[in-house]
Design an enzyme around this catalytic site. Structure first.
Site, short mmCIF file in Angstrom:
data_model
loop_
_atom_site.label_atom_id
_atom_site.label_comp_id
_atom_site.label_asym_id
_atom_site.label_seq_id
_atom_site.Cartn_x
_atom_site.Cartn_y
_atom_site.Cartn_z
N ASP A 79 2.62 -4.42 -16.11
CA ASP A 79 3.32 -3.62 -17.10
C ASP A 79 4.70 -3.27 -16.55
O ASP A 79 4.87 -3.12 -15.34
CB ASP A 79 2.51 -2.34 -17.38
N ASP B 104 -5.94 -4.61 -22.55
CA ASP B 104 -6.13 -3.88 -21.30
C ASP B 104 -6.35 -2.42 -21.65
O ASP B 104 -5.87 -1.95 -22.68
CB ASP B 104 -4.93 -4.00 -20.36
N CYS C 184 -27.93 -6.06 -19.67
CA CYS C 184 -26.76 -6.19 -18.81
C CYS C 184 -27.19 -6.69 -17.43
O CYS C 184 -28.25 -6.32 -16.92
CB CYS C 184 -26.06 -4.83 -18.68
N CYS D 133 -25.25 -6.39 -14.59
CA CYS D 133 -24.52 -5.75 -13.49
C CYS D 133 -25.51 -5.06 -12.53
O CYS D 133 -26.66 -4.79 -12.90
CB CYS D 133 -23.51 -4.73 -14.03
N CYS E 11 -27.45 -1.91 -13.75
CA CYS E 11 -28.55 -2.15 -14.69
C CYS E 11 -29.67 -2.98 -14.07
O CYS E 11 -30.84 -2.81 -14.42
CB CYS E 11 -28.01 -2.85 -15.94
N HIS F 7 -20.45 -1.40 -14.20
CA HIS F 7 -21.15 -1.63 -15.46
C HIS F 7 -20.18 -1.71 -16.64
O HIS F 7 -20.28 -2.61 -17.49
CB HIS F 7 -22.18 -0.53 -15.74
#
Length: 383
Positions: free
Chosen positions: A93, A267, A305, A307, A310, A336
């Site tokens: 940015d 984003d 999920c 991840c 989880c 997560h």
């Protein structure tokens, strides 16, 4: 490093677009969500962990990195990719938004912005030329043009003056950009919620032939309905064969709605910031791990999920980490949330490829509406 910067539009399904961006640092499938690594780190995450979620590109920030540790230092140390151990694409940015939101005693002129650092009060100036040069020193794969982020609410006269200043700065940013194979620069469409001003901004930017185009000045307080209404009149005017980036967005429903309106890139700090405040995004809506009802719950946070939060831990354990203020709690919840956002955009890509986007959206909305304690069908996420 010899690849040219390019965007290939592979398929459309209604307004939704499936694409591929080729860069010096690798390919990016779109729609894509970019985790925010403002100060050369995605807070609470190893770069390898960010990559494990499926993320291909991350975001850094000119304002923060120029103040600490400094663009010259990062350049001496081999550029931002080596410095933060992220070999993939990086978008930076331009710093304009942070100057307006964080800096002290800022003064805006035609030349640029003079401001005092929020860290130590030191004085600095950012111009289109210096912002572009700093991003070159950082070795950003995608450089953003320097602009003024128009606040909201704003009257039409104020929006027009702000937008036209940003368009003059866009010309200077483009002139300062050093073209290299595989690197690109994006112009930023401004004009607040006024369709004619957005159209004027797009016309000015397309004459400069940027490698991509961003929509700025949304998700600043106008609300989702007005944001979508603005996109409805803005994206049809944007170049078809260039990537379209909606800056600073957003909630999962924002992303789904914007993809339907032709946006390719996103984003937002929301998944990482929410992870640090015990908020988790799931296929059943948002879950607050501070709530006592999780205290004895042996279930995973989201059974679909993959991840670590989880896969390996219960809601009861995550609740315990949060209540005990153990740093592992925010780390797991951040992982997560980034995984959820990557799965969401991957699901959208699959749906566009298969021509089932409307069904995907219907299933997404049904899952969010059912709520956390109800059973909900899997809808293409977390394979």
């Amino acid at each position: 490093m010899s690849a040219s910067f390019s965007f290939t539009l592979e398929k459309t399904d209604g307004g939704a677009r499936l694409g591929r961006i080729t860069t010096a640092h690798g390919e990016i499938q779109t729609p894509v969500f970019m985790p925010v690594g403002t100060a050369a780190t995605v807070k609470g995450m190893h770069p390898e962990s960010v990559a494990a979620t499926g993320a291909k590109i991350v975001l850094g920030n000119t304002y923060h990195l120029m103040l600490r540790p400094g663009a010259d230092r990062i350049e001496r140390l081999g550029g931002l990719h080596r410095f933060m151990n992220w070999p993939g694409p990086i978008l930076t940015d331009s710093g304009g938004f942070q100057v307006m939101s964080l800096a002290k005693l800022r003064k805006l002129t035609e030349d640029g912005v003079t401001f005092q650092s929020h860290i130590d009060g030191s004085r600095h100036t950012l111009t289109p030329e210096s912002s572009t040069e700093i991003q070159r020193k950082l070795d950003a794969t995608i450089t953003m043009a320097f602009d003024e982020c128009t606040p909201f609410p704003v009257d039409r006269k104020g929006a027009a003056e702000s937008m036209r200043l940003s368009m003059r700065w866009a010309v200077r940013s483009r002139e300062a950009f050093v073209a290299r194979p595989g690197y690109g620069q994006f112009g930023i469409v401004q004009g607040s919620v006024f369709p004619d001003l957005r159209a004027e901004s797009i016309e000015a930017l397309t004459k400069l032939d940027f490698e991509g185009y961003a929509v700025g000045g949304l998700a600043v307080g106008e609300g989702q309905e007005l944001m979508f209404k603005t996109l409805d009149t803005t994206t049809p005017l944007m170049p078809v064969h260039k990537p379209r980036y909606l800056m600073g967005v957003g909630k999962p429903s924002d992303i789904v709605g914007a993809v339907l309106r032709g946006i390719d890139m996103f984003d937002c700090v929301m998944p990482t910031r929410s992870g640090r405040t015990a908020q988790a995004f799931t296929r059943r809506g948002t879950v607050n791990l501070r709530n006592a009802r999780h205290m004895d719950d042996p279930r995973p946070l989201d059974e679909h999920c993959t991840c670590p939060a989880c896969r390996n831990y219960s809601r009861a354990y995550l609740h315990h980490l949060v209540r005990a203020e153990e740093m592992l709690g925010p780390m797991l919840l951040t992982w997560h949330n980034i995984q959820y956002y990557q799965d969401l955009t991957a699901g959208l890509r699959d749906a566009i490829a298969n021509g089932t986007t409307q069904q995907f959206v219907a299933d997404f909305e049904a899952g969010q509406a059912l709520g956390d304690l109800e059973e909900v069908p899997v809808y293409g996420l977390g394979k």
